[in-house]
Write an enzyme that holds these catalytic residues in place. Structure first.
Site, short mmCIF file in Angstrom:
data_model
loop_
_atom_site.label_atom_id
_atom_site.label_comp_id
_atom_site.label_asym_id
_atom_site.label_seq_id
_atom_site.Cartn_x
_atom_site.Cartn_y
_atom_site.Cartn_z
N GLN A 78 4.66 0.23 -3.51
CA GLN A 78 4.81 -0.02 -2.51
C GLN A 78 3.67 -0.69 -1.79
O GLN A 78 3.39 -0.92 -1.46
CB GLN A 78 5.07 0.94 -1.49
CG GLN A 78 5.63 0.50 -0.14
CD GLN A 78 6.11 1.70 0.55
OE1 GLN A 78 5.84 2.83 0.45
NE2 GLN A 78 6.24 0.97 1.83
N PHE A 79 4.38 -2.05 -2.54
CA PHE A 79 3.35 -2.83 -1.64
C PHE A 79 2.98 -3.49 -0.27
O PHE A 79 1.91 -3.70 -0.13
CB PHE A 79 3.24 -4.51 -2.71
CG PHE A 79 4.55 -5.56 -2.22
CD1 PHE A 79 4.71 -6.52 -0.68
CD2 PHE A 79 5.72 -4.54 -2.63
CE1 PHE A 79 5.55 -6.91 -0.36
CE2 PHE A 79 6.99 -5.91 -1.55
CZ PHE A 79 7.53 -6.33 -0.49
N THR A 80 3.94 -2.71 0.08
CA THR A 80 3.84 -3.24 1.97
C THR A 80 2.74 -2.11 2.27
O THR A 80 2.60 -2.76 3.48
CB THR A 80 5.57 -3.03 2.60
OG1 THR A 80 5.21 -1.25 1.88
CG2 THR A 80 6.51 -3.36 1.82
#
Length: 150
Positions: A78-80
């Site tokens: 999850q890059f966020t």
């Protein structure tokens, strides 16, 4: 690396209407990777997560680890998690590692965790639009940042 660890009684990941991972008791781990992450970050985080005593014992006191309860794991990239919200209202994801760096680190983290817990780890699909479902048990949610080892 940043990780959001959620103790779950069940969790699953669905992509394009197909369930790609499903577990019962265990951990759902969301992982955000930056370019500066190393194999040392991976080893430290995997060891920390596998030994976290966040499962109840016979007195329902959090004294047992994932290994102790033979729990399952799903790891979702999850890059966020690497979002910067310092300026304005639109998060910046510039700190998140690009796929050519993030994918090998993500896969290495999964392999390391499988070794540490002695079982296969479920995953999402890197870069896919995923629907993640879970029943957070407790709720217990812990955030770990390898750049801030407290």
């Amino acid at each position: 690396m940043k990780a959001v660890i959620q103790r779950v009684s069940e969790a699953s990941v669905t992509v394009d209407g197909h369930k790609v991972s499903e577990i019962g008791l265990g951990l759902l781990i969301l992982v955000g990777i930056v370019e500066e992450d190393t194999s040392e970050d991976i080893a430290w985080l995997s060891g920390k997560i596998s030994r976290l005593r966040i499962f109840g014992d016979v007195d329902n006191v959090m004294n047992k680890s994932l290994i102790d309860v033979h729990g399952d794991v799903i790891v979702v990239s999850q890059f966020t998690l690497q979002a910067s919200t310092k300026k304005g209202n639109r998060p910046s994801y510039i700190k998140a590692a690009k796929p050519d760096i993030a994918i090998p680190l993500y896969e290495n983290f999964i392999k390391h965790l499988e070794t540490d817990i002695g079982k296969k780890v479920g995953t999402g699909i890197f870069g896919a639009d995923m629907q993640v479902s879970l029943i957070n048990d407790g709720p217990v949610t812990i955030i770990i940042d390898t750049k801030n080892k407290e």
